[in-house]
Design a protein around this motif. Sequence first.
Motif, PDB file in Angstrom:
ATOM      1  N   UNK A  68     -15.506 -12.192 -29.882  1.00 33.79           N
ATOM      2  CA  UNK A  68     -15.206 -12.286 -28.447  1.00 33.79           C
ATOM      3  C   UNK A  68     -14.556 -11.006 -27.932  1.00 33.79           C
ATOM      4  N   UNK A  69     -14.754 -10.723 -26.651  1.00 34.12           N
ATOM      5  CA  UNK A  69     -14.211  -9.504 -26.046  1.00 34.12           C
ATOM      6  C   UNK A  69     -12.696  -9.442 -26.144  1.00 34.12           C
ATOM      7  N   UNK A  70     -12.036 -10.599 -26.218  1.00 36.41           N
ATOM      8  CA  UNK A  70     -10.571 -10.604 -26.297  1.00 36.41           C
ATOM      9  C   UNK A  70     -10.056 -10.717 -27.741  1.00 36.41           C
ATOM     10  N   UNK A  71     -10.912 -10.449 -28.726  1.00 35.01           N
ATOM     11  CA  UNK A  71     -10.493 -10.513 -30.129  1.00 35.01           C
ATOM     12  C   UNK A  71      -9.330  -9.556 -30.360  1.00 35.01           C
ATOM     13  N   UNK A  72      -8.380  -9.999 -31.134  1.00 33.98           N
ATOM     14  CA  UNK A  72      -7.173  -9.222 -31.415  1.00 33.98           C
ATOM     15  C   UNK A  72      -7.520  -7.982 -32.242  1.00 33.98           C
TER      16      UNK A  72
END
Length: 173
Positions: A68-72
Motif C-alpha cells: 500500500x502507498x502508506x506502507x511504513x
Amino acid sequence: MALQASARGDFVRVLPAQCQPVADAAPLPAELEPYRAAVRACPLARAPQPARVRLLSVFTDDFYKGLPADARWQNFPLPVLVDASGRCIGRLPHLFPVDPPQELTVHAGQWRNGIPHELRLHVLSPAVGGNHPLPSLRWQAPTQSYHANAPAASPNTPHTLPGDPSKDKTPCP
C-alpha cells in the motif's frame, strides 16, 4: 556482465539496470535475508574479466512494489560488498540505488587483478543541501576489505567527519 564504462579514466559506473535478483539458494548476509525478494546483486567488473566483487543491495522501489502507498518505511540494511566466496569485504554508507528522495551513484576504478581499488560515491539530492560526495571506499590489501577514505571537510558534505572512525559505517561486522 561488465559495467558501463564512463569518461572518468578507468572508472565505471555501477548501473542499477545491470543488477540481478539473487538466486533463491544463494547465501545472503543475515540482515539482508528478510528483504531477499528485493535484494539485487551488482557485479563490479570490467570486460572481459569476471566479477571478483559484488554489491548486494535492497532495491527499495522493488520492496515497496505491491505494498500500500502508506506502507511504513523500513530501516533497510546498508548495501554489502562481497567477494567471490560471499565474504563481506565492506559496506556502502548509503542505500543504493535510491533512498528516497536521494539517489546514490557508484563508480568503481583503479583496477588491479580484477578488483576495483577505489569506489567513488556521490549522492544526488533534491534537498536544500543538494548533491554531495561521500567518502570514497578504498581497497586495503592487508585486510582484503574496503574502508572509507574521508575527504576534506566542506559545508555541503553532511557525512562522516574526517578522522572520526566512530562514524564509519563501511566496515563489515
